[in-house]
Motif scaffolding. Structure first.
Motif, short mmCIF file in Angstrom:
data_model
loop_
_atom_site.label_atom_id
_atom_site.label_comp_id
_atom_site.label_asym_id
_atom_site.label_seq_id
_atom_site.Cartn_x
_atom_site.Cartn_y
_atom_site.Cartn_z
N LEU A 81 -4.89 12.70 -6.86
CA LEU A 81 -5.02 11.25 -6.74
C LEU A 81 -4.07 10.72 -5.67
N ALA A 82 -2.84 11.26 -5.66
CA ALA A 82 -1.87 10.81 -4.64
C ALA A 82 -2.41 11.08 -3.24
N ARG B 31 5.24 9.65 -9.62
CA ARG B 31 4.60 9.66 -10.94
C ARG B 31 4.96 8.43 -11.76
N GLN B 32 4.96 7.28 -11.10
CA GLN B 32 5.15 6.02 -11.84
C GLN B 32 3.82 5.28 -11.83
N PHE B 33 2.98 5.60 -12.81
CA PHE B 33 1.61 5.14 -12.76
C PHE B 33 1.47 3.63 -12.83
N SER B 34 2.28 3.00 -13.70
CA SER B 34 2.10 1.55 -13.85
C SER B 34 2.54 0.82 -12.58
N MET C 109 0.84 -1.21 0.00
CA MET C 109 0.00 0.00 0.00
C MET C 109 0.87 1.25 0.00
N VAL C 110 1.85 1.26 0.89
CA VAL C 110 2.68 2.46 0.98
C VAL C 110 3.52 2.60 -0.29
N MET C 111 3.88 1.45 -0.90
CA MET C 111 4.63 1.51 -2.16
C MET C 111 3.76 2.06 -3.29
N ALA C 112 2.47 1.72 -3.25
CA ALA C 112 1.57 2.23 -4.28
C ALA C 112 1.51 3.75 -4.21
N LEU D 104 -8.27 9.99 -12.49
CA LEU D 104 -7.90 11.32 -12.00
C LEU D 104 -6.42 11.63 -12.27
N TYR D 105 -5.64 10.54 -12.46
CA TYR D 105 -4.20 10.71 -12.68
C TYR D 105 -3.92 11.63 -13.85
N ARG D 106 -4.75 11.52 -14.88
CA ARG D 106 -4.50 12.30 -16.09
C ARG D 106 -4.69 13.79 -15.84
#
Lengths: 615, 263, 98
Positions: free
Chosen positions: B235-236, B84-87, B74-77, B227-229
């Motif tokens: 989103l973060a 900004r590493q979406f994948s 979770m914290v890594m996500a 929302l990332y876009r």
């Protein structure tokens, strides 16, 4: 309910800039605007208050004329609730118990707290701190609707087989574990289970609401509004919200455990060897009814402060405004609020002196109960001394606020003997207790509630409430409140028990004070009649009251009066900033006797007098 | 109308709104579980008898590991999103979701095991636990209960570990107990005793929290991630807030596990 | 912003160290529960769980780096939950007829 409210905000619509078109249902029903949610809370809880008061009006008949059919309403009760509940219009013990339990529950959890904390809190707090709305508008809507569903569940519970909950507003176990169960009762749709489910909704709503209020106060204070410049009402809401946030969850877990006991047969609150109706209960046992009392009063005690703290804030606002001078000591007021809030979390077991607690623990609770009276007295003193040397404007809000003071005094002082074991042993569970806490919850809370309504009504609607009707409302309300509750203190000393339906043998020993039952009942009925001018005034003023010509009709200093009247969506037309303390009234050297928080020094000095509120 | 500080931090508090909100909510959650734990303490102090190692410890330990892992993922996500590493964000959050589902599955297996486990308290006060050697239907109507008692080493770690994968082998004696000698019997459901009542209530409420967390995280993995876009920082923040809730639920488990499984 | 990313990169390592500690402590906790320490079993278990909680709260939930408002909020909750525990236990032990 909603149709009434829609009228209130019809005026608000006028100010709306009209660029966002939202549907009727989003504007008046599922609204995210803090003001609309405030009105929703207020109207719903006023309705619930009236309903819960009505329950008591009927109970007072039974107490004055035991076993006689209730006039007018008796036949209606019989028709609505069935002849098993009110045969021939006579109130049965079950009905009396369920009215008593529901009167307490609804008044406390669904009328006073939502009105004072959520109703005023939603409407006033964002305005007073210069915020465009609450921090989480959609969460705010969710809180209201959770509360509303809770109210509906409580209302519906009157009509399920066996009627509404009967175990008192405290739902003491093991009685409540087994009440409304067995033949003739539905396993889920019975009074006590619905009480628990309704409370779970109500508690969840309260929790989300207090998260919202606290976040709003911490995060959305406008520029310049530092902590020690906050109006006292905002402070009182902040402390109240913390009490709700931290004291309510243990009751929620207790309610879940009682639900487990009722639905799944666990024994959280049932001891071993419990006998019900002459038979061993088919349970494992091993629980403790004292545990319920602890968890209940862990909320139950802070809850009374949840009711009284916002009223202190309201009275503080109105006192400062109508004495035309600063509160005698803002700092003492604020620190007293904080001290009361803190201490109220660790005094709960003074409700439980009769459960066999040992001396060390009772001493702890006696000491802190006594200590909490110090900030309370300080607070009363600040308000009393604020009157010293003031040229008081005796308008209707001020009359109600002034009357709050002696009621708070009586309520507080009569509490002290209950905080000490030696005297509590004698007075416990008598009418003295009822008299004591009602002085806090009925006269004090309600007088301040009315004061707040009369005070903020012009801002909310753009019209004043009628002064004459207000005074007709005030005097009988004040007098008959005392007519109800003072005799209770007397009866309590004579040992009259608080819960008995027809007195039983106890009344034989209390012959001398039984005539007071009639005094109290007639006062209660007169009090009901005295509310008619208020109801007329409320609706009449909504449509035909005198129009407000100035955005700041009371010449007040706090930020809610800097908004247009009534405030539109987003509240302020321009960003506001705060330049001074909240109650700068009668500051020497200025032409006007009030310096609003939003007026800068340069502006005041340069012009020598205040500019008008419109920018 | 814009509500200030929904994305950026307020200068004097250094916080954005939702972070204050979630911590307040967690404060109330502390009190909610505090109420349950205080009930546990109070009831346990008053109890004459409290079962020890009656739950399957290896399973509980496994679930503990699952939740600890999910906390890290979770914290890594969130961390990936911050960088900004979406994948990577989708990957780590996906693992978190998987862990949550795994936890609930194991939990439901544990619940089911308990429902097939029986306890009998004799009039003498002696307790016999084991599995019925008859169907539940028969047990209710018969005058005699047939039960295969648990072996003496049923509380041992290795025994419990083996019992996950296979039924205990070997001949077993079957006790036949007339019902008139029995004071109280039932399978291990909440009403059996105070211990199981607290176990089911506390873990049940905890599981509901996990479920709620999964719904929220699932939303941010799926539709909410759009929302990332437009506003990756927003989103973060949302993921951070959801993550704080998730960590808190794990934290509760860190206390639930020893209190219910080990003590 | 880039500074924030730098500190975040440094923290990733600490997340995995915490992970290691949490796993080890969970194993230790289970092991300890099989020792016969009498009343100390519960104390040991609670201390271990407490350390785990502190690690999770402090590093995974960022409390160690968080603003003071948050510290106050969580402090308040912990204070009152302890008050609830202590007063309940006290009133259990100090009661008439016990």
């Amino acid at each position: 309910m909603d149709s009434e409210m829609s009228m209130t905000s019809q005026a608000a619509h006028g100010h709306h800039e009209g660029h966002e078109e939202i549907s009727w249902i989003r504007k008046y029903v599922f609204s995210t605007d803090h003001k609309m949610i405030g009105y929703q809370y207020m109207v719903t809880s006023l309705f619930v208050a009236l309903f819960a008061f009505f329950l008591m009006v009927l109970m007072r008949w039974q107490l004055s004329f035991p076993g006689k059919p209730i006039p007018i309403f008796g036949p209606i009760l019989e028709k609505l609730l069935g002849s098993s509940m009110a045969p021939g219009g006579v109130m049965t013990p079950q009905l009396y118990n369920s009215f008593g339990a529901m009167h307490g529950t609804m008044m406390i959890f669904m009328a006073l707290v939502p009105a004072l904390f959520a109703g005023f809190g939603n409407f006033v707090v964002p305005l007073q701190i210069g915020a465009p709305d609450m921090a989480f508008p959609r969460l705010n809507m969710a809180s209201f609707w959770l509360f509303f569903v809770g109210v509906l569940i409580m209302m519906v519970s009157f009509f399920v087989p066996g009627g509404a909950a009967k175990s008192g507003w405290t739902s003491y176990t093991p009685l409540a574990d087994f009440a409304d169960m067995g033949p003739g009762f539905h396993p889920i749709f019975n009074g006590q289970t619905l009480w628990l489910i309704g409370m779970a909704f109500n508690i969840t709503g309260s929790l989300l609401g207090s998260v919202n209020i606290i976040t709003t106060i911490i995060q959305l204070r406008t520029k310049g509004l530092s902590w020690m410049r906050l109006p006292v009402f905002v402070w009182s809401e902040l402390v109240t919200a913390f009490l709700l946030l931290l004291a309510f969850p243990p009751l929620e877990s207790a309610a879940i455990m009682q639900l487990m006991d009722r639905l799944f047969g666990t024994s959280f609150f049932s001891p071993e060897g419990l006998i019900i109706n002459g038979k061993h209960a088919d349970i494992s046992g091993g629980g403790s009814s004292i545990l319920w009392q602890h968890l209940f009063w862990f909320l139950g005690h802070p809850e009374v402060y949840v009711q009284i703290l916002p009223t202190m804030g309201i009275v503080g606002e109105i006192f400062a405004n109508n004495t035309r001078k600063p509160l005698w000591s803002y700092k003492v007021f604020v620190y007293s609020l904080l001290a009361i809030g803190f201490l109220s979390m660790i005094v709960w077991a003074h409700h439980m002196y009769m459960t066999g607690m040992g001396q060390a623990v009772t001493s702890f609770f006696q000491i802190f109960t006594t200590i909490i009276s110090i900030p309370s007295v300080l607070l009363g003193t600040v308000l009393l001394l604020s009157l010293w040397g003031a040229s008081i404007r005796f308008n209707v809000p001020m009359l109600f606020a002034l009357a709050w003071l002696p009621m708070f005094g009586i309520g507080g002082l009569t509490g002290l003997p209950l905080g000490w074991t030696a005297s509590d042993v004698v007075l416990h569970d008598t009418y003295y207790v009822i008299g004591h806490f009602h002085y806090m919850m009925a006269p004090a809370s309600l007088l301040a509630l009315f004061a707040g309504i009369y005070y903020w009504f012009p801002k909310a609607t753009g019209r004043y409430m009628n002064e004459f009707l207000g005074k007709i409302h005030f005097w009988p309300t004040f007098i008959f409140f005392n007519g109800i509750f003072f005799p209770m203190l007397v009866q309590g000393f004579a040992g009259v028990h608080r819960r008995w339906y027809d007195g039983g043998a106890g009344w034989q020993m209390a012959q001398n004070v039984l005539w007071l039952n009639q005094v109290m009942s007639f006062s209660a009925w007169a009090l009901a009649i005295a509310q008619i001018p208020f109801i007329i005034n409320f609706f009449w003023s909504l449509f035909a009251g005198k129009k407000v010509t100035d955005d700041n009709p009371w010449q007040a200093t706090t930020l809610e009066w800097a908004t247009p009247t009534p405030p539109g969506h987003g509240n302020f037309l321009h960003p506001v900033a705060v330049y001074r303390d909240p109650y700068e009234y009668s500051v020497p050297g200025y032409k006007q006797d009030y310096l609003p928080q939003w007026e800068s020094d340069e502006r005041l000095n340069k012009e020598g007098k205040l500019s008008q509120v419109s920018f | 109308m814009e509500i200030p500080y929904t994305v950026t931090a307020r200068p004097d508090t250094g916080l954005y709104n939702a972070k204050v909100g979630i911590w307040l909510f967690l404060a109330s959650e502390v009190m909610l579980f505090g109420g349950l734990f205080s009930a546990y303490i109070f009831l346990r102090l008053g109890a004459t008898h409290w079962p020890h190692h009656i739950l399957n410890v290896p399973m509980g330990l496994f679930n503990t590991m699952v939740l600890i892992s999910s906390s890290i993922t979770m914290v890594m996500a969130w961390s990936s999103l911050k960088m900004r590493q979406f994948s990577n964000y989708r990957k780590w959050l996906g693992i978190t979701l998987f862990c949550g589902v795994l936890f609930l599955s194991v939990k439901s297996v544990e619940y089911k095991d308990k429902f097939h486990h029986y306890g009998i308290i004799l009039n003498s006060g002696q307790e016999i636990t084991g599995h019925l050697a008859m169907t539940e239907e028969e047990a209710i109507h018969s005058d005699v209960l047939k039960i295969k008692p648990d072996p003496e080493n049923a509380g041992d770690f290795l025994f419990q570990l083996k019992s996950i994968f296979s039924k205990p082998e070997g001949e077993e004696k079957v006790l036949e107990i007339p019902k008139k000698e029995i004071r109280w019997w039932s399978n291990f459901v909440p009403k059996y005793n105070t211990y199981l009542a607290t176990y089911f209530t506390m873990t049940g409420i905890h599981a509901l929290h996990i479920l709620g967390g999964l719904l929220v995280l699932g939303y941010f993995w799926g539709p909410g991630a759009a929302l990332y876009r437009t506003n990756p920082e927003h989103l973060a923040n949302r993921v951070e807030v959801a993550g704080l809730f998730w960590h808190f639920v794990d934290l509760v488990w860190i206390f639930l596990f020893p209190t219910l499984y080990l003590f | 912003m880039s500074e924030e990313i730098q500190t975040e990169k440094k923290r990733i390592k600490s997340y995995f160290i915490v992970f290691g500690f949490l796993v080890i402590l969970a194993l230790v906790n289970v092991a300890v529960s099989y020792l016969h320490l009498g009343g100390m079993n519960i104390a040991a278990g609670l201390v271990i769980a407490g350390v785990q909680a502190l690690l999770a709260l402090g590093i995974l939930m960022h409390i160690f780096w968080e603003k003071k408002t948050i510290h106050h909020l969580i402090g308040l909750a912990i204070l009152f939950v302890l008050a609830l525990f202590l007063l309940l236990v006290a009133s259990y032990f100090d009661s008439i007829g016990k």
